[in-house]
Design an enzyme around this catalytic site. Sequence first.
Site, short mmCIF file in Angstrom:
data_model
loop_
_atom_site.label_atom_id
_atom_site.label_comp_id
_atom_site.label_asym_id
_atom_site.label_seq_id
_atom_site.Cartn_x
_atom_site.Cartn_y
_atom_site.Cartn_z
N CYS A 2 0.86 -1.17 0.00
CA CYS A 2 0.00 0.00 0.00
C CYS A 2 0.90 1.23 0.00
CB CYS A 2 -0.86 0.01 1.24
SG CYS A 2 -1.75 -1.53 1.48
N ARG A 27 1.28 1.70 -6.17
CA ARG A 27 1.57 0.69 -5.15
C ARG A 27 0.33 -0.09 -4.74
NH1 ARG A 27 6.46 1.74 -2.13
NH2 ARG A 27 5.59 0.41 -0.55
N TRP A 73 -3.80 -1.83 -1.22
CA TRP A 73 -3.77 -3.08 -1.97
C TRP A 73 -4.19 -4.12 -0.95
CZ3 TRP A 73 -1.14 -7.77 -1.66
CH2 TRP A 73 -1.18 -8.57 -2.82
N ASN A 99 0.87 0.22 6.26
CA ASN A 99 1.33 -0.57 5.12
C ASN A 99 2.05 -1.77 5.72
OD1 ASN A 99 2.45 -1.42 2.73
ND2 ASN A 99 3.95 0.23 2.58
N GLY A 100 1.63 -2.99 5.36
CA GLY A 100 2.26 -4.17 5.93
C GLY A 100 1.21 -5.16 6.40
N GLU A 482 9.62 -14.40 -19.11
CA GLU A 482 9.33 -12.98 -18.89
C GLU A 482 8.22 -12.50 -19.86
OE1 GLU A 482 9.77 -10.72 -16.83
OE2 GLU A 482 9.64 -8.80 -17.87
N LYS A 486 4.69 -10.92 -18.72
CA LYS A 486 4.25 -9.59 -19.17
C LYS A 486 2.83 -9.68 -19.73
CE LYS A 486 6.47 -7.71 -17.75
NZ LYS A 486 7.55 -7.41 -16.88
N GLU A 489 0.14 -10.63 -16.94
CA GLU A 489 -0.14 -9.70 -15.84
C GLU A 489 -0.89 -8.45 -16.27
OE1 GLU A 489 3.21 -7.88 -13.80
OE2 GLU A 489 4.41 -7.93 -15.61
N HIS A 505 7.81 -32.68 -23.71
CA HIS A 505 7.63 -33.39 -22.44
C HIS A 505 6.26 -33.10 -21.81
CE1 HIS A 505 11.72 -34.82 -22.56
NE2 HIS A 505 12.11 -33.59 -22.87
N LYS A 604 2.93 -2.32 -7.41
CA LYS A 604 4.29 -2.22 -7.92
C LYS A 604 5.33 -2.79 -6.97
CE LYS A 604 7.42 -0.86 -10.79
NZ LYS A 604 7.58 -1.74 -11.95
C1 F6R Z 1 6.55 -8.07 -13.29
C2 F6R Z 1 7.03 -7.38 -12.13
C3 F6R Z 1 7.26 -8.17 -10.88
C4 F6R Z 1 8.53 -7.69 -10.18
C5 F6R Z 1 8.67 -8.40 -8.82
C6 F6R Z 1 9.94 -8.01 -8.10
O1 F6R Z 1 6.39 -7.21 -14.36
O2 F6R Z 1 7.23 -6.21 -12.14
O3 F6R Z 1 7.29 -9.53 -11.15
O4 F6R Z 1 9.63 -7.95 -11.00
O5 F6R Z 1 7.57 -8.10 -8.03
O6 F6R Z 1 9.96 -6.65 -7.82
P1 F6R Z 1 11.29 -5.89 -7.45
O7 F6R Z 1 12.16 -5.91 -8.63
O8 F6R Z 1 10.86 -4.52 -7.05
O9 F6R Z 1 11.91 -6.66 -6.31
#
Ligand code: F6R
Length: 609
Positions: A2, A27, A73, A99-100, A482, A486, A489, A505, A604
Amino acid sequence: MCGIVGYFGKKEAQPVLMEGLRRLEYRGYDSAGIATMEGDVIRITRSVGKVSELAALIKEGDQSNVGIAHTRWATHGKPTESNAHPHRSNDGKVAVVHNGIIENYKELKEMLQRSGATFVSETDTEVIAHLIRHELSSGINLVDATRTALVQLKGTYGIIVMSSEYPDYIVAARMGSPLILGVGDNEHYIASDASAILRYTRQMVYLDDGEIAVVGRGGFDIRTLGNKMVEKEIELIDAAEAEIQKMGYPHFMMKEMMEQPDVLLNSTRGRLDVENGMAILGGLRDVADRLRDIERVIIVGCGSAYYAGLVGEYMLEEYAGIPVEVELGSEFRYRKPIISKNTVVIAISQSGETADTLAAVREAKEKGALTLGIVNAVGSTIARETDAGVYNHAGPEIGVASTKAFVSQMTVLALFTLFLGRQRSMSLVTGQRIAKEILELPDKVKEILIQQDKIGDIGLRYKDVAHAYFLGRKYCNPIAMEGALKLKEISYIHAEGYAAGEMKHGPIALIEDGFPVIVLAPKDSVYDKSMSNLEEIRARGGRVIMVTTEGCEIDRNLVDDVIFIPKTLEMLTPILAVIPLQLLAYFVTIEKGLDPDMPRNLAKSVTVE
Ligand code: F6R
């Protein structure tokens, strides 16, 4: 996850807090709330949904100069108005944003209910408000009541507390969730993230775990939970305000993808000595001798950072000759890892606040490993807690889906490889070649970015698919994962990334007429093998988008679409190969009418376990 922001000063608090919330919205954005205090009155407004929905409810003319605010969040309880922060005590005299996660909230709730508190939300946070009220009733002041309440909590928190009985100050505290104090001219700001308050001040004090800040008319002081005063330095943050604006792009994600050529320049600026085939990493200077004796590397990270780590594994093993393991932050400490003092643990994190990665760093330190960080957010917890490290210098990444940070993580790993490789047996010629190729990457990324219209057209054609596979071998295996992350998500299309050799497999069972598969097959040492996989997909009717190297002759009967990337060294190919996948995910998402910057259920910075 949050975002929290607080203000005590001479300005009207409401606009400052609302602006802070807008900047923190990335966030968490399922609900938001604000509390302001004027004299002995606390006014609270909360709403479900984004900050704009809260803004529509806010009444003009609030004169108060003190307040706290929160964008949520959800962890405990659905995103509803009653679960939104700030939470308050039953008499309305204590308000808290948090937050937490409070792990022992159930026990505390039962205890507080027995002593008469009535709970109106499903959150863990509400216990904090009632607990502080409970402590206040024993006659102690707000600072002591907060301290006494906090020592009873198990879990993580960044909190800001205010009480109408103590209008002369507010209290903030940190345990496992980031919290920053911004120092202005006779005014103070508190935030979970510097971006919330950067437009007002660049003077910041970083709170450490177990510290409490008391902020009021006379300035601020910081003490421990045990009430010992702490002297902290005020640091000057260097981040251009412009970096956290969209700068005319429709979304942060688009802006951040377009910034990637500059990000590559910034991540490598002053760090490459082409003549001597070396990487100059100032952040590793103090540990360079220890690194010479390292026998094993463990890379930890989560999500995209983990995939960058997997790319690093290929690079470091091939060119530095050191055994590498890559571990998810969330698994690392539960696996009881065997770590010797000749192990280096490299934590990769854009935010520098990811709880699982941070826990891995702490575990590694406890076991005597040398810990290094590849971190983007300057001054973040992981950056401060690791023994040494290298900043990404990618600038703030606001879009939830990591793009420019991911690219810079791989780039810094290439610099690490050069650094560790040249300490060992990497030849001058190889070092020079890698250094030279890294310097050419920004222009090569530009060549991919200008294909955005073409990739947008492909996105349009794939917007209605329900599933997709991404396949890659060797250096492109992590990029397949990756690419799938992308797409899923932000567009909510179910996608999986596989090592292409794994298809037979099991996963190939799903391939039938029209099943979309994105095949990463650059002209590298495994190109022929990748082409065989492509033919196997095609033979079963799969619809193929191929990403390959410019100049490759492609049989158009084998593919529906082909995206070309420039040639580079095999170890650097992932840095280019991921760009079309980012663009593809973005355009599919736009075509579906979704917001790529704020995908559902995500935030984020994941500061909870
Ligand atoms: C995907 C994404 C997440 C972050 C992950 C780690 O697009 O952004 O999978 O890579 O939450 O976050 P950081 O790099 O901030 O530790």
